[in-house]
Scaffold this motif. Structure first.
Motif, short mmCIF file in Angstrom:
data_model
loop_
_atom_site.label_atom_id
_atom_site.label_comp_id
_atom_site.label_asym_id
_atom_site.label_seq_id
_atom_site.Cartn_x
_atom_site.Cartn_y
_atom_site.Cartn_z
N GLU A 43 -0.80 -3.52 14.16
CA GLU A 43 -0.19 -3.07 12.91
C GLU A 43 1.31 -3.33 12.95
OE1 GLU A 43 -0.56 1.13 12.52
OE2 GLU A 43 0.26 1.56 14.52
N GLU A 112 -5.50 -8.10 -1.07
CA GLU A 112 -6.12 -6.96 -0.41
C GLU A 112 -7.63 -7.18 -0.23
OE1 GLU A 112 -6.26 -2.08 -0.60
OE2 GLU A 112 -5.59 -3.21 -2.37
N LEU A 115 -8.18 -9.57 2.65
CA LEU A 115 -7.93 -8.93 3.94
C LEU A 115 -9.07 -7.98 4.31
CD1 LEU A 115 -4.10 -8.17 3.60
CD2 LEU A 115 -5.17 -10.02 4.90
N ARG A 116 -9.59 -7.28 3.33
CA ARG A 116 -10.73 -6.39 3.58
C ARG A 116 -11.96 -7.17 4.03
NH1 ARG A 116 -10.29 -1.14 2.14
NH2 ARG A 116 -8.48 -0.54 0.88
N ALA A 119 -11.60 -8.05 7.59
CA ALA A 119 -11.83 -6.87 8.44
C ALA A 119 -13.33 -6.57 8.55
CB ALA A 119 -11.08 -5.66 7.88
N ARG A 124 -9.00 -9.49 12.52
CA ARG A 124 -7.71 -9.03 12.04
C ARG A 124 -6.92 -10.21 11.51
NH1 ARG A 124 -4.14 -7.26 15.36
NH2 ARG A 124 -5.01 -7.90 17.36
N THR A 125 -5.93 -9.94 10.68
CA THR A 125 -5.13 -11.01 10.10
C THR A 125 -3.67 -10.85 10.52
OG1 THR A 125 -6.60 -11.06 8.17
CG2 THR A 125 -4.47 -12.17 7.97
N GLN A 150 -4.62 -0.79 4.15
CA GLN A 150 -5.42 -0.22 5.23
C GLN A 150 -6.88 -0.14 4.81
OE1 GLN A 150 -3.98 3.57 6.55
NE2 GLN A 150 -1.95 2.80 7.12
N SER A 151 -7.74 -0.04 5.83
CA SER A 151 -9.16 0.19 5.59
C SER A 151 -9.68 1.03 6.76
CB SER A 151 -9.92 -1.14 5.52
OG SER A 151 -11.31 -0.91 5.37
N GLN A 154 -7.21 1.70 9.56
CA GLN A 154 -6.70 0.55 10.31
C GLN A 154 -5.93 -0.38 9.38
OE1 GLN A 154 -7.00 0.15 13.70
NE2 GLN A 154 -7.95 2.18 13.69
N LEU A 156 -4.72 -3.68 7.68
CA LEU A 156 -5.42 -4.92 7.38
C LEU A 156 -4.57 -6.15 7.71
CD1 LEU A 156 -7.00 -4.02 3.92
CD2 LEU A 156 -8.15 -4.14 6.14
#
Length: 348
Positions: A43, A112, A115-116, A119, A124-125, A150-151, A154, A156
């Motif tokens: 993060e 978003e 990125l989800r 995940a 991870r990106t 976040q998701s 965590q 993203l």
């Protein structure tokens, strides 16, 4: 080319960053340690700064070559002076998303969502932004907002910023970057190599192209290479490459300090701007008087003109009188407007 003359399989001192030639100097080893720690956190921001030619791009190449692409998706942007929304578009395009005709809210929603999806697939990106010193505040703020995605508790997206020393200074001192500073979990400034690292660096790169001891190097050349490169890898590569080129032209089997000094002087002369001598000026004898108005000649003094001074004084008096008259007229006009009854609305 010198690689053919000395029987090398490739040129070891190219200026183009190549992760094959990664050399772990003290400062680069420390940078990789901070990178490893930062990536393990998953993060926030990682910030690496350094002088031009200090090896930042090679560091990224080495990092990219060693990541597990099944678990980490790394995308890289080389920034220009783009504002916030353009930074979002560049990020979306790096993720393979279309951006044409999309408003900012739609861009954020698509980023978003992508990125989800990464995940959900167990990846991870990491967003790597090079030349961060060019980013305006609006772009840095958008990057900070992206780091909020976040998701399940965590993050993203993790962001890796690479920049020159001016970005480090700005980053440390700007009050407007306080929120971003609080998101930084690892930072390192790449310094130049130490004098004792020059010989291992040169021999390491030569060994990677099948160097068999041609040319040899006198011990004194290492100090000269350090002094003229400052320990910066790009400058050292440029100087070493020119030294080997000269050696191949002159058929040298051994490189000494004098050769390095000569090539360094030639390079300095090539880089220096040409001296442009001023055109010669004819000499003036002491008895020669410069014509009035010519550069270097004093202007003749003029006696004050009483008539001119009197005219100026009269003009100033007239200006004062006109200003007073205008103020009186404006006062009467204001009184008249304020005392005039409001006109009835027109029925037409």
């Amino acid at each position: 080319m010198y690689d053919e003359f000395y029987g090398l399989s490739d040129r070891p001192f190219q200026l183009t960053p190549d992760p094959r030639f990664w050399f772990e100097s003290r400062t680069h080893r420390a940078a990789m340690a901070y990178l490893g720690y930062g990536l393990a956190q998953g993060e926030g921001f990682i910030v690496i700064t350094g002088e031009v030619g200090s090896g930042k791009t090679t560091l990224v190449g080495h990092l990219m070559a060693g990541i597990d692409r099944e678990r980490l998706v790394a995308i890289k942007l080389v920034s220009t002076q783009v504002e916030g929304e353009d930074m979002l578009r560049l990020t979306a395009q790096a993720l393979g998303l279309g951006t044409e005709g999309l408003a900012k809210a739609q861009l954020l929603e698509r980023i978003e969502r992508a990125l989800r999806q990464q995940a959900l697939e167990g990846r991870r990106t990491l967003l790597i932004v090079d030349e961060a010193q060019n980013l305006p505040l609006s772009a840095l703020e958008e990057l900070r907002m992206l780091s909020n995605f976040q998701s399940g508790g965590q993050a993203l997206l993790q962001i890796f910023l690479l920049g020159q020393p001016e970005f480090r200074d700005r980053f440390q001192r700007s009050e407007r970057l306080e929120q971003l500073r609080q998101r930084v979990i690892a930072t390192h400034h790449l310094t130049a190599m130490e004098p004792e690292e020059i010989e291992p660096y040169v021999r390491h790169r030569l060994a990677l192209v099948d160097w068999q001891g041609r040319p040899g190097f006198d011990p004194g050349c290492w100090e000269a290479l350090y002094r003229h490169s400052g320990g910066l890898p790009r400058r050292l590569n440029l100087l070493a490459g020119r030294v080997l080129l000269h050696g191949s032209i002159d058929g040298l089997e051994r490189i000494d300090a004098a050769t390095v000094e000569m090539i360094a002087e030639d390079m300095a002369a090539d880089a220096a701007p040409e001296a442009r001598p001023e055109p010669p000026q004819p000499r003036r004898r002491a008895s020669d008087a410069a014509p009035p108005g010519e550069a270097g000649a004093p202007l003749p003094a003029r006696a004050p003109d009483p008539a001119l001074a009197d005219r100026i004084a009269r003009l100033e008096e007239r200006i004062d009188e006109q200003e007073a008259a205008i103020r009186r007229v404006l006062g009467l006009l204001i009184d008249w407007v304020e005392g005039e009854p409001a006109a009835a609305p027109s029925t037409h």
